[in-house]
Design a protein around this motif. Structure first.
Motif, short mmCIF file in Angstrom:
data_model
loop_
_atom_site.label_atom_id
_atom_site.label_comp_id
_atom_site.label_asym_id
_atom_site.label_seq_id
_atom_site.Cartn_x
_atom_site.Cartn_y
_atom_site.Cartn_z
N GLY A 1 0.82 -1.20 0.00
CA GLY A 1 0.00 0.00 0.00
C GLY A 1 0.86 1.25 0.00
O GLY A 1 2.09 1.19 -0.06
N PRO A 2 0.24 2.40 0.08
CA PRO A 2 0.98 3.66 0.00
C PRO A 2 1.68 4.07 1.28
O PRO A 2 2.43 5.04 1.29
CB PRO A 2 -0.11 4.67 -0.36
CG PRO A 2 -1.35 4.11 0.25
CD PRO A 2 -1.22 2.63 0.13
N ARG A 3 1.48 3.33 2.37
CA ARG A 3 2.00 3.77 3.66
C ARG A 3 3.06 2.85 4.26
O ARG A 3 3.88 3.30 5.05
CB ARG A 3 0.85 3.89 4.67
CG ARG A 3 -0.30 4.78 4.22
CD ARG A 3 0.00 6.23 4.49
NE ARG A 3 -1.14 7.08 4.21
CZ ARG A 3 -1.18 7.98 3.23
NH1 ARG A 3 -0.12 8.14 2.45
NH2 ARG A 3 -2.25 8.72 3.04
N PHE A 4 3.06 1.58 3.92
CA PHE A 4 3.89 0.59 4.62
C PHE A 4 5.07 0.15 3.74
O PHE A 4 4.89 -0.21 2.58
CB PHE A 4 3.05 -0.63 5.00
CG PHE A 4 3.82 -1.67 5.78
CD1 PHE A 4 3.98 -1.54 7.15
CD2 PHE A 4 4.37 -2.76 5.14
CE1 PHE A 4 4.69 -2.49 7.87
CE2 PHE A 4 5.07 -3.72 5.85
CZ PHE A 4 5.23 -3.58 7.22
N THR A 5 6.28 0.18 4.34
CA THR A 5 7.50 -0.24 3.65
C THR A 5 8.33 -1.10 4.58
O THR A 5 8.45 -0.80 5.77
CB THR A 5 8.34 0.97 3.21
OG1 THR A 5 7.54 1.86 2.45
CG2 THR A 5 9.53 0.54 2.37
N SER A 6 8.90 -2.16 4.04
CA SER A 6 9.78 -3.03 4.83
C SER A 6 11.09 -3.24 4.10
O SER A 6 11.14 -3.26 2.87
CB SER A 6 9.11 -4.38 5.11
OG SER A 6 8.83 -5.05 3.89
N GLU A 7 12.16 -3.38 4.88
CA GLU A 7 13.50 -3.62 4.34
C GLU A 7 14.18 -4.71 5.15
O GLU A 7 14.10 -4.73 6.38
CB GLU A 7 14.35 -2.36 4.40
CG GLU A 7 13.83 -1.19 3.58
CD GLU A 7 14.63 0.07 3.85
OE1 GLU A 7 15.66 0.26 3.19
OE2 GLU A 7 14.22 0.84 4.73
N VAL A 8 14.89 -5.58 4.45
CA VAL A 8 15.63 -6.65 5.10
C VAL A 8 17.00 -6.75 4.43
O VAL A 8 17.10 -6.72 3.20
CB VAL A 8 14.90 -8.01 4.99
CG1 VAL A 8 15.78 -9.13 5.53
CG2 VAL A 8 13.59 -7.97 5.75
N VAL A 9 18.05 -6.84 5.25
CA VAL A 9 19.40 -7.08 4.76
C VAL A 9 19.95 -8.29 5.49
O VAL A 9 19.95 -8.33 6.72
CB VAL A 9 20.32 -5.86 5.00
CG1 VAL A 9 21.75 -6.19 4.61
CG2 VAL A 9 19.84 -4.67 4.20
#
Length: 581
Positions: free
Chosen positions: A329-337
């Motif tokens: 959606g336009p609000r939620f972002t996730s990042e994994v390294v």
């Protein structure tokens, strides 16, 4: 990453000291030895990306529901969001690069603006929409410089600046104010392998308090980003020749492009040889693949292997890493390294959610650290507050900026944070800063910070200045300055009281060719002993039908008249050429 840099440069100083003309490189040698001790401490994976924010108005009032679309050659798919009730938007986890940001609303003229995102910084693009039943569109290529959104004291070098400076891409890190590196991060992970000059694209140094997402100490953190592939194919060859007893060569090759348009890109680099007198022989490879799955999921895979030979002792580093970015959606972002090196596995992940005036973030690393933060924007205020739980210690950090004119051009900034290094149980470092940041027209910025560091009876005051200006893509000037005052320091005589770097460069067209020159003036004062070496860089670009040739010459410490006593290595030069197709 910095381990390799420090080892390489410490050997270079040692070799210089052994020459018949004795050189007392006391400060340089001791600084590198201290850096080695600091860099040998454990480091943990960090998510280092950029963000884009701004505000949209219609009829002078905040506009809700405006569609914001960010497109760039560094993105395989556009990123889309909408503005909230206050007309604000937030796009996180973006790779640095040049972006076209389009604002669109039904029955209004669409507006496209240009924004430049820098590594580990926040860029800004605002929009004003006018009613228009035909829904026409307009485009503005002017770039607005905002200094109110990146609150933390940072120093940034982009690809062009790194190419023009005579210090070299890795050596340019020492031009930042302070130059106290506690962590080295390459593409989001701590990497023992030193990338080659040709593979480095951007560099950002955080000089004081850092976000809770970053595991750092009371010093600074340097983040590097290596090149990636794109829609267009490219191939480069580079040879660097330096003045050792015998001429030394350092060969590099890179290539990149698309495998599947807008879906699968590749990048590869390889290098072998010796970069500078006294440095170890190095060879290595770097391979990267970027894959886009739909519009919401991006996956990056990277592998690097570097071998450095110090006399008869080889040091080999290899790193395999995976980076995932997901948008829901336009609000939620996730990042994994996630990364695996010679002896250690790393993992770091975070998720952010844009809720009204707040950007809420939470994350975890496999080193046992958990963190949570809130970035709050209201009127002219930007407030960042977070806490990090690491090895049983709770470390809070706060950063605040006040936008003096509401357009990001001038701001008062302040930060405060605590750090409890796991390798020093029971000892807490506190760092606080107060500063002023200002845009310089549309092509530059300046920032001044007063920073206090303290732990127990030890305290240190720094005054730091960082200024840049570029005009018509032809003229560039920049400078950094650090004034340091230490009390009860364990090494009071090893650190400079004054450090300054000033550079001026110009690029002049000569028919279809281009000639460029940059002069770098450095200054260092330690215990009333000072030195001010001059470096120069000359560049000559020759275009061909489908290729280009760059001839480059660098000379450091041009007017070396130290009579055997110097804080800097002796006069040194290198010549390098690059063919790009």
């Amino acid at each position: 990453m910095n381990q390799g840099v420090a080892k390489s440069q410490s050997l270079k100083v040692s070799k210089s000291a052994a020459t018949p003309s004795l050189r007392l490189c006391d400060f340089a040698t001791l600084r590198l030895l201290i850096a080695l001790l600091v860099l040998a401490l454990p480091a943990f994976a960090n998510v280092t990306s950029s963000a884009l924010t701004g505000r949209v108005l219609v009829g002078g009032a905040p506009a809700r529901g405006v569609t914001v679309t960010a497109e760039s050659p560094v993105l395989q798919a556009p990123r889309v969001t909408t503005t909230d009730a206050r007309g604000r938007y937030w796009l996180a986890a973006l790779p640095p690069g040049v972006y076209d940001v389009t604002f669109s609303l039904a029955a209004h003229t669409s507006l496209t603006k240009r924004a430049v995102l820098e590594l580990a910084r926040v860029a800004r693009a605002d929009g004003v929409l006018e009613p228009n039943p035909d829904e026409d569109s307009t485009t503005s290529t002017a770039v607005t410089v905002s200094v109110a959104d990146t609150i933390y004291p940072t120093t940034h070098f982009d690809d062009g600046a790194l190419d023009r400076l005579p210090a070299g891409r890795l050596g340019s890190a020492f031009l930042a104010p302070g130059s106290r590196f506690g962590n080295g991060i390459v593409d989001g992970v701590p990497d023992g392998a030193v990338p080659s000059e040709e593979t480095i694209e951007q560099m950002t140094i955080v000089n004081g308090v850092s976000p809770v997402e970053w595991e750092t100490r009371h010093g600074s953190t340097i983040a590097l980003r290596t090149r990636s592939g794109g829609e267009d194919f490219f191939f480069t060859l580079r040879d660097t020749i330096t003045n050792d007893d015998d001429l030394q060569h350092f060969g590099e090759a890179t290539a990149g492009g698309r495998i599947v348009p807008q879906r699968l890109w590749f990048f590869a680099g390889a290098w072998k040889g010796n970069e500078s007198p006294g440095a170890p022989d190095r060879q290595g490879v770097l391979a990267k693949v970027d894959a886009q799955f739909g519009a919401a999921h991006h996956l990056g895979l990277s592998y690097s292997d570097t071998l450095q030979v110090f006399s008869t002792s080889p040091f080999e580093y290899d790193t395999a890493s995976l980076r995932y970015t997901g948008v829901a959606g336009p609000r939620f972002t996730s990042e994994v390294v996630a990364a695996r090196t010679e002896n250690t596995d790393f993992f770091s992940g975070r998720a952010s959610y844009h809720l009204g005036d707040h950007v809420l973030t939470a994350g975890y690393t496999d080193a046992g650290a958990a963190f949570a933060s809130d970035r709050w924007s209201y009127a002219r205020w930007n407030v960042y507050a977070g806490v990090r739980h690491d090895d049983g210690n709770l470390d809070p950090r706060v950063a605040v900026s006040y936008d003096l004119h509401g357009n990001g051009a001038r701001a008062i900034v302040a930060t405060w944070g605590e750090y409890t290094p796991p390798e020093v149980p029971g000892q807490t470092f506190r760092v606080m800063s107060l500063g002023f940041a200002s845009a310089l027209g549309s092509g530059g910025s300046a920032r001044a910070d007063f920073i206090r560091r303290e732990s127990g009876t030890f305290w240190q005051h720094d005054f730091q200045l960082d200024a840049r200006y570029r005009l018509f893509d032809r003229f560039e000037a920049g400078g950094t300055y650090t004034l340091t005052n230490r009390f009860e320091s364990p090494f009071p005589s090893l650190f400079p009281e004054h450090t300054a770097n000033v550079w001026v460069g110009a690029e002049l067209p000569i028919g279809d060719h281009e000639f460029g020159a940059t002069v770098l003036q450095r200054y260092l004062e330690v215990s009333r002993f000072s030195e001010a070496p001059t470096d120069i860089a000359l560049r000559y670009n020759i275009p061909f039908s489908r290729a280009g040739l760059l001839l480059a010459f660098d000379m450091t410490n041009v007017f070396d008249d130290s009579d055997g006593i110097s804080l800097f290595p002796p006069r040194d030069y290198r010549f390098w050429l690059r063919v790009r197709m």
